[in-house]
Scaffold this motif. Structure first.
Motif, PDB file in Angstrom:
ATOM      1  N   THR A  33       0.845  -1.178   0.000  1.00 36.80           N
ATOM      2  CA  THR A  33       0.000   0.000   0.000  1.00 36.80           C
ATOM      3  C   THR A  33       0.878   1.224   0.000  1.00 36.80           C
ATOM      4  OG1 THR A  33      -0.099  -0.013   2.413  1.00 36.80           O
ATOM      5  CG2 THR A  33      -1.879  -1.138   1.241  1.00 36.80           C
ATOM      6  N   VAL A  34       0.370   2.311  -0.533  1.00 34.44           N
ATOM      7  CA  VAL A  34       1.132   3.548  -0.516  1.00 34.44           C
ATOM      8  C   VAL A  34       1.367   3.956   0.929  1.00 34.44           C
ATOM      9  CG1 VAL A  34       1.103   5.980  -1.132  1.00 34.44           C
ATOM     10  CG2 VAL A  34       0.202   4.290  -2.716  1.00 34.44           C
ATOM     11  N   PRO A  35       2.605   4.258   1.298  1.00 33.96           N
ATOM     12  CA  PRO A  35       2.908   4.532   2.697  1.00 33.96           C
ATOM     13  C   PRO A  35       2.213   5.787   3.192  1.00 33.96           C
ATOM     14  CG  PRO A  35       4.758   5.101   1.292  1.00 33.96           C
ATOM     15  CD  PRO A  35       3.780   4.375   0.436  1.00 33.96           C
ATOM     16  N   GLY A 284       8.995   3.047  -0.546  1.00 34.00           N
ATOM     17  CA  GLY A 284       8.126   1.964  -0.987  1.00 34.00           C
ATOM     18  C   GLY A 284       6.857   2.527  -1.587  1.00 34.00           C
ATOM     19  N   GLY A 285       5.954   1.639  -1.978  1.00 33.44           N
ATOM     20  CA  GLY A 285       4.688   2.073  -2.540  1.00 33.44           C
ATOM     21  C   GLY A 285       4.715   2.315  -4.029  1.00 33.44           C
ATOM     22  N   LEU A 286       5.877   2.050  -4.688  1.00 25.41           N
ATOM     23  CA  LEU A 286       5.959   2.283  -6.122  1.00 25.41           C
ATOM     24  C   LEU A 286       7.088   1.453  -6.705  1.00 25.41           C
ATOM     25  CD1 LEU A 286       7.644   5.718  -6.954  1.00 25.41           C
ATOM     26  CD2 LEU A 286       7.992   4.470  -4.850  1.00 25.41           C
ATOM     27  N   TRP A 287       6.958   1.214  -8.023  1.00 23.25           N
ATOM     28  CA  TRP A 287       8.079   0.690  -8.798  1.00 23.25           C
ATOM     29  C   TRP A 287       8.871   1.901  -9.266  1.00 23.25           C
ATOM     30  CZ3 TRP A 287       3.123  -1.459 -10.100  1.00 23.25           C
ATOM     31  CH2 TRP A 287       2.929  -2.775  -9.669  1.00 23.25           C
ATOM     32  N   ALA A 288      10.016   2.144  -8.652  1.00 23.93           N
ATOM     33  CA  ALA A 288      10.782   3.358  -8.947  1.00 23.93           C
ATOM     34  C   ALA A 288      11.435   3.266 -10.318  1.00 23.93           C
ATOM     35  CB  ALA A 288      11.835   3.589  -7.874  1.00 23.93           C
ATOM     36  N   GLY A 289      11.276   4.329 -11.109  1.00 22.95           N
ATOM     37  CA  GLY A 289      11.888   4.369 -12.430  1.00 22.95           C
ATOM     38  C   GLY A 289      12.411   5.731 -12.788  1.00 22.95           C
ATOM     39  N   ALA A 290      12.458   6.655 -11.806  1.00 21.83           N
ATOM     40  CA  ALA A 290      12.924   8.016 -12.067  1.00 21.83           C
ATOM     41  C   ALA A 290      13.648   8.531 -10.837  1.00 21.83           C
ATOM     42  CB  ALA A 290      11.742   8.934 -12.411  1.00 21.83           C
ATOM     43  N   ILE A 291      14.781   9.208 -11.040  1.00 19.31           N
ATOM     44  CA  ILE A 291      15.540   9.770  -9.932  1.00 19.31           C
ATOM     45  C   ILE A 291      16.288  11.004 -10.423  1.00 19.31           C
ATOM     46  CG2 ILE A 291      17.554   8.290 -10.384  1.00 19.31           C
ATOM     47  CD1 ILE A 291      17.966   8.206  -7.303  1.00 19.31           C
ATOM     48  N   GLY A 297      22.875  17.403  -2.473  1.00 19.03           N
ATOM     49  CA  GLY A 297      22.544  16.382  -1.492  1.00 19.03           C
ATOM     50  C   GLY A 297      21.096  15.973  -1.443  1.00 19.03           C
ATOM     51  N   THR A 298      20.186  16.776  -2.024  1.00 15.18           N
ATOM     52  CA  THR A 298      18.774  16.409  -2.060  1.00 15.18           C
ATOM     53  C   THR A 298      18.495  15.522  -3.271  1.00 15.18           C
ATOM     54  OG1 THR A 298      18.048  18.418  -0.927  1.00 15.18           O
ATOM     55  CG2 THR A 298      16.403  17.267  -2.250  1.00 15.18           C
ATOM     56  N   VAL A 299      17.786  14.425  -3.047  1.00 14.36           N
ATOM     57  CA  VAL A 299      17.469  13.464  -4.101  1.00 14.36           C
ATOM     58  C   VAL A 299      15.962  13.210  -4.104  1.00 14.36           C
ATOM     59  CG1 VAL A 299      17.792  11.084  -4.893  1.00 14.36           C
ATOM     60  CG2 VAL A 299      19.734  12.361  -3.949  1.00 14.36           C
ATOM     61  N   TRP A 300      15.390  13.128  -5.319  1.00 11.00           N
ATOM     62  CA  TRP A 300      13.979  12.792  -5.488  1.00 11.00           C
ATOM     63  C   TRP A 300      13.852  11.488  -6.268  1.00 11.00           C
ATOM     64  CZ3 TRP A 300       9.636  14.819  -3.453  1.00 11.00           C
ATOM     65  CH2 TRP A 300       9.692  16.112  -2.897  1.00 11.00           C
ATOM     66  N   VAL A 301      12.877  10.651  -5.869  1.00  9.24           N
ATOM     67  CA  VAL A 301      12.591   9.377  -6.521  1.00  9.24           C
ATOM     68  C   VAL A 301      11.098   9.291  -6.791  1.00  9.24           C
ATOM     69  CG1 VAL A 301      12.539   6.864  -6.216  1.00  9.24           C
ATOM     70  CG2 VAL A 301      14.543   8.174  -5.458  1.00  9.24           C
ATOM     71  N   SER A 302      10.728   8.747  -7.952  1.00  6.44           N
ATOM     72  CA  SER A 302       9.317   8.499  -8.244  1.00  6.44           C
ATOM     73  C   SER A 302       9.227   7.360  -9.255  1.00  6.44           C
ATOM     74  CB  SER A 302       8.624   9.756  -8.768  1.00  6.44           C
ATOM     75  OG  SER A 302       7.216   9.564  -8.819  1.00  6.44           O
ATOM     76  N   GLY A 303       8.014   7.124  -9.763  1.00  8.38           N
ATOM     77  CA  GLY A 303       7.806   6.049 -10.716  1.00  8.38           C
ATOM     78  C   GLY A 303       6.347   5.690 -10.835  1.00  8.38           C
ATOM     79  N   ASP A 304       6.093   4.388 -10.887  1.00  6.44           N
ATOM     80  CA  ASP A 304       4.744   3.865 -11.074  1.00  6.44           C
ATOM     81  C   ASP A 304       4.228   3.353  -9.737  1.00  6.44           C
ATOM     82  OD1 ASP A 304       2.454   2.574 -11.824  1.00  6.44           O
ATOM     83  OD2 ASP A 304       3.402   1.142 -13.166  1.00  6.44           O
ATOM     84  N   PRO A 305       3.261   4.029  -9.108  1.00  8.01           N
ATOM     85  CA  PRO A 305       2.755   3.565  -7.802  1.00  8.01           C
ATOM     86  C   PRO A 305       2.080   2.199  -7.906  1.00  8.01           C
ATOM     87  CG  PRO A 305       2.139   5.845  -8.218  1.00  8.01           C
ATOM     88  CD  PRO A 305       2.659   5.293  -9.511  1.00  8.01           C
ATOM     89  N   TYR A 306       2.136   1.445  -6.830  1.00  3.86           N
ATOM     90  CA  TYR A 306       1.414   0.177  -6.765  1.00  3.86           C
ATOM     91  C   TYR A 306      -0.074   0.422  -6.939  1.00  3.86           C
ATOM     92  CZ  TYR A 306       5.627  -1.732  -4.475  1.00  3.86           C
ATOM     93  OH  TYR A 306       6.896  -2.134  -4.170  1.00  3.86           O
TER      94      TYR A 306
END
Length: 378
Positions: A33-35, A284-291, A297-306
């Motif tokens: 589940t989405v956190p 968690g909560g997604l299949w990460a495919g973008a960063i 020092g700041t990093v963002w991650v995203s992708g396709d949510p479950y």
């Protein structure tokens, strides 16, 4: 699993249909589940929609490149009467506008884009007639000859001053001073992303999978003379995206190996110049495919949510702490299935772009898919 070329194939195939099936609203994600928002979410930046639903009702964006707050390019596809048309949209500091002239070559899908400056932009696309590489010099787009080793529709590119890389299914190709050079890839190697900081410092990442042999990660580093695989020997994760912060700081997203009836999990790894470290934490909560990141020092991650419901999901790493941030819901109807394909900083102001697509419910069992661009507030 949907990532890399497999994800793009799924998207392009789905877009050829006028409608796509809508998941029942009562169906929950089967693997996670989405956190819930973390304790620090109240101070996290918000993501607001900058462009959505302006193209055809079967459209998506696959990549974005930005060179500052007043110049960015996103590429993708829209289907009109069942025929795919490549799309390039440009941000001028105020609005997103679709580019058509002068000189944008026709192609069915624009798949990748990168930019060195507002006067040095590269885009790669393809259709049933072949592949297309185009360059923008600040005034017009010009088609550029392709290398002998083609990308077969899903090549990725990276550009630095005076040089551009284009990764095919069989080779890593580089173009400089009007000449292509190619480094052959081992059979079974699939490169899903490439990023370059300088002409002597680049990364190409993916996975090796060949019948009868164990799968393994591929993490190739270019030092100006050769490509060297620095992946851990026992790593079987599939690397999906890469962000190069500095010569000694590289970040990748990955998915755990596919096992039938078991969910794949996202992984985030960091290279410190000597070795890789798992810094996934609560992501968690997604299949990460973008960063991506801000270089500080700041990093963002995203992708396709479950699952099918909910808005886009972003994770931010700052000062060693991961924070989950929900994306903006597009107004004007019931939406679902938000998917982020790529991320990029807008410049040095601490804001970021994301591009992808979302579903808009159009009937009891159908939905339309539209392009999506969102921007963080900081």
């Amino acid at each position: 699993m949907k990532t890399g070329a497999y994800l793009k194939i799924a998207i392009v195939t789905a877009l050829t249909a006028a409608t796509v099936a809508v998941a029942p609203a009562t169906v929950a994600a089967t693997d996670s589940t989405v956190p819930a928002p973390s304790a620090g979410q109240a101070s996290a930046p918000a993501w607001h929609t900058s462009l959505a639903g302006t193209l055809s009702d079967n459209s998506a964006l696959f990549d974005i490149a930005s060179v500052g707050p007043n110049a960015a390019w996103a590429v993708g596809v829209q289907y009109i009467d069942g025929i795919g048309q490549g799309v390039i949209v440009h941000w001028n500091g105020r609005t997103w506008q679709q580019q058509s002239t002068p000189g944008v070559p026709p192609t069915g899908v624009w798949h990748a884009v990168d930019a060195v400056s507002a006067h040095d932009v590269w885009a790669y696309g393809w259709d049933q007639q072949g592949e297309t590489l185009a360059h923008y010099d600040g005034k017009r787009w010009t088609q550029t000859p392709l290398p002998d080793e083609k990308g077969y529709g899903f090549a990725k590119l990276a550009a630095v001053p005076g040089k551009v890389w284009l990764v095919s299914n069989t080779a890593i190709n580089s173009y400089a001073h009007g000449v292509w050079q190619s480094t052959p890839l081992q059979a079974g190697v699939s490169i899903t992303a490439i990023e370059a900081r300088t002409s002597n410092d680049a990364w190409a990442v993916g996975q090796f999978a060949y019948v009868g042999q164990p799968s393994r990660s591929v993490l190739l580093h270019w030092d100006g003379s050769s490509w060297t695989d620095v992946a851990p020997a026992d790593s079987a994760i599939r690397v999906t995206a890469v962000y190069q912060e500095s010569a000694r700081s590289v970040w990748v997203t990955a998915l755990t190996p596919y096992v039938e009836d078991e969910p794949q999990q996202t992984k985030v790894l960091h290279w410190d110049g000597h070795s890789w470290h798992d810094v996934t934490g609560p992501v968690g909560g997604l299949w990460a495919g973008a960063i991506t990141g801000d270089g500080k020092g700041t990093v963002w991650v995203s992708g396709d949510p479950y699952g099918y419901e909910g808005t886009a999901l972003y994770w931010r790493l700052r000062d060693g702490v991961w924070t989950s941030v929900a994306g903006d819901a597009v107004p004007g109807g019931q939406t679902q299935s938000y998917d982020v394909e790529a991320l990029a900083p807008t410049g040095r102001n601490g804001q970021f772009w994301s591009v992808g697509h979302y579903g808009l419910i159009t009937g009891e069992s159908t939905s339309a898919q539209y392009e999506l661009i969102q921007r963080s507030t900081r």
